[in-house]
Design an enzyme around this catalytic site. Structure first.
Site, PDB file in Angstrom:
ATOM      1  N   TYR A  59       0.815  -1.166   0.005  1.00 36.42           N
ATOM      2  CA  TYR A  59       0.099  -0.075   0.029  1.00 36.42           C
ATOM      3  C   TYR A  59       0.827   1.136   0.236  1.00 36.42           C
ATOM      4  O   TYR A  59       1.529   1.604   0.992  1.00 36.42           O
ATOM      5  CB  TYR A  59      -1.024   0.023   1.137  1.00 36.42           C
ATOM      6  CG  TYR A  59      -1.929  -0.930   1.292  1.00 36.42           C
ATOM      7  CD1 TYR A  59      -2.450  -1.726   0.082  1.00 36.42           C
ATOM      8  CD2 TYR A  59      -2.839  -1.215   2.265  1.00 36.42           C
ATOM      9  CE1 TYR A  59      -3.526  -2.640   0.011  1.00 36.42           C
ATOM     10  CE2 TYR A  59      -3.615  -2.112   2.360  1.00 36.42           C
ATOM     11  CZ  TYR A  59      -4.048  -3.002   1.373  1.00 36.42           C
ATOM     12  OH  TYR A  59      -5.076  -3.907   1.324  1.00 36.42           O
ATOM     13  N   LEU A 209     -18.645  -1.896   1.626  1.00 39.76           N
ATOM     14  CA  LEU A 209     -19.334  -0.459   1.152  1.00 39.76           C
ATOM     15  C   LEU A 209     -19.021  -0.532  -0.235  1.00 39.76           C
ATOM     16  O   LEU A 209     -19.271   0.449  -1.080  1.00 39.76           O
ATOM     17  CB  LEU A 209     -18.838   0.468   1.814  1.00 39.76           C
ATOM     18  CG  LEU A 209     -18.915   0.598   3.366  1.00 39.76           C
ATOM     19  CD1 LEU A 209     -18.518   2.072   3.625  1.00 39.76           C
ATOM     20  CD2 LEU A 209     -20.530   0.298   3.704  1.00 39.76           C
ATOM     21  N   ARG A 211     -16.193  -0.096  -2.174  1.00 39.80           N
ATOM     22  CA  ARG A 211     -15.415   1.166  -2.376  1.00 39.80           C
ATOM     23  C   ARG A 211     -16.235   2.444  -2.645  1.00 39.80           C
ATOM     24  O   ARG A 211     -15.814   3.391  -3.202  1.00 39.80           O
ATOM     25  CB  ARG A 211     -14.498   0.775  -3.604  1.00 39.80           C
ATOM     26  CG  ARG A 211     -13.897  -0.407  -3.638  1.00 39.80           C
ATOM     27  CD  ARG A 211     -13.242  -0.559  -4.820  1.00 39.80           C
ATOM     28  NE  ARG A 211     -12.554  -1.937  -4.750  1.00 39.80           N
ATOM     29  CZ  ARG A 211     -11.550  -2.447  -3.978  1.00 39.80           C
ATOM     30  NH1 ARG A 211     -10.959  -1.523  -3.295  1.00 39.80           N
ATOM     31  NH2 ARG A 211     -11.311  -3.885  -4.143  1.00 39.80           N
ATOM     32  N   GLY A 212     -17.102   2.498  -1.407  1.00 39.27           N
ATOM     33  CA  GLY A 212     -17.729   3.664  -1.372  1.00 39.27           C
ATOM     34  C   GLY A 212     -19.090   3.764  -2.285  1.00 39.27           C
ATOM     35  O   GLY A 212     -20.171   4.702  -2.020  1.00 39.27           O
ATOM     36  N   SER A 215     -23.064   3.907  -0.292  1.00 41.84           N
ATOM     37  CA  SER A 215     -23.063   4.817   0.787  1.00 41.84           C
ATOM     38  C   SER A 215     -23.643   6.115  -0.059  1.00 41.84           C
ATOM     39  O   SER A 215     -24.078   6.058  -1.017  1.00 41.84           O
ATOM     40  CB  SER A 215     -21.556   5.287   0.995  1.00 41.84           C
ATOM     41  OG  SER A 215     -20.787   5.808  -0.037  1.00 41.84           O
TER      42      SER A 215
END
Length: 334
Positions: A59, A209, A211-212, A215
């Site tokens: 990362y 989620l 990756r958003g 939401s």
């Protein structure tokens, strides 16, 4: 803030908070992140009863591990568990250039992770992807030696299929399988999840989620920076995104009736799938973490679960979860 309960990860894994914290987004995977906010979120997660912090040595080429190390420097080591993925190799331009899970490479990757994190052991250590050139038995054997030596507490896997799970578990105890699982990403239910349960292997679910997508943050259809993962993800492109946002709108109506957010509904759904499944939430702000933790108090009725299934059927999502090249690296998709 709600204090979350704990659960045991599989039959051989550690006791962890019912919700884990995923740290990838703190190192720019979804656009710029603020280190002060990230550190505060890590502290808030621990204060709320979360104990599992997930990262990968690749990362941002080690940045994420160093960030976590700084955030945890003054925290008692027994207060948290570190889940670390290794094996994905990157070039100086940031491109992924392959996977290496040879025993010698495993020991090398671990050495650097211990240094960056500032700890003497990793709680759960896992290959990020199956290396097609190295038998999984060799990789797990090397990890078992590191467990014996005390540098690793538990062995995990990531994005592997049922057959690989069986082969790995025949070599050494496997604590958990980290894999994408969400209301609109349910491929594990047919074979992988039953196999994990048969073998006593827990699930740490990422992408809860999506990756958003699941939401309220993307309902205005924002544009993504070039370095944002979603700028290249099929689910967030053109007609696919239009179709997927219709699913989100249908879920939002259910969320409104419960006076919760779409994200909280999505987390509550994964929590309802079983105590052997620990959702790992990629929050990078304290308010987002508080929103996630509050989902632990939501109990979905059978009628609500049925309504969710109707609003977002398992096969309704448009687009694969990774681009073609990355999908080819997923043993779990074969």
């Amino acid at each position: 803030m709600t204090s979350i309960e704990q659960t045991t990860l599989g039959t051989t894994g550690p006791k962890v908070g019912r919700i884990g914290l995923g740290a990838m987004g703190m190192s720019g995977a979804y656009g710029a992140a603020d280190e002060k906010d990230s550190v505060a979120t890590i502290h808030a997660a621990l204060d709320s009863g979360a104990t599992l912090i997930d990262t990968g040595d690749f990362y941002a080429a080690g940045h994420n591990e160093m960030l976590i190390g700084r955030a945890l420097a003054q925290r008692p080591r027994e207060d948290y568990q570190l889940s670390v993925k290794f094996g994905a190799m990157r070039g100086p331009d940031g491109a992924f250039v392959g996977v290496d899970s040879r025993p010698a490479a495993v020991r090398n990757f671990l050495t650097y992770s211990l240094q960056r994190l500032g700890v003497d052991h990793i709680d759960i250590y896992r290959p990020a992807r199956l290396d097609p050139n190295v038998p999984i038995e060799d990789t797990i054997g090397a990890l078992a030696e590191l467990v014996e030596a005390g540098y690793v507490r538990h062995i995990g896997l990531s994005e592997v299929g049922a057959q690989t799970l069986r082969r790995a578990a025949a070599v050494a105890p496997i604590a958990d399988l980290q894999i994408e699982y969400a209301l609109i990403t349910r491929g594990i239910e047919s074979d992988i999840l039953p196999t994990a349960r048969e073998l006593g292997i827990g699930i740490t679910a990422y992408g809860v989620l999506s990756r958003g997508l699941l939401s309220d943050s993307l309902r205005t259809r924002p544009t993504f920076a070039p370095d944002d993962f979603r700028a290249h993800s099929p689910r967030f492109q053109g007609a696919n995104l239009t179709s997927n946002l219709k699913l989100v709108e249908a879920l939002a109506k259910i969320a409104d009736r419960r006076d919760v957010s779409v994200a909280q509904l999505a987390i509550a759904w994964v929590l309802s799938r079983g105590s052997d499944i620990v959702p790992v939430i990629g929050a990078r702000r304290v308010d987002r973490w508080a929103e996630a933790v509050a989902a632990a108090d939501i109990r979905l009725s059978e009628a609500e679960l049925a309504a969710l299934e109707s609003a977002a059927p398992a096969d309704a999502v448009a687009g694969t979860r990774y681009a073609v090249e990355q999908m080819a690296m997923l043993d779990s998709e074969r």
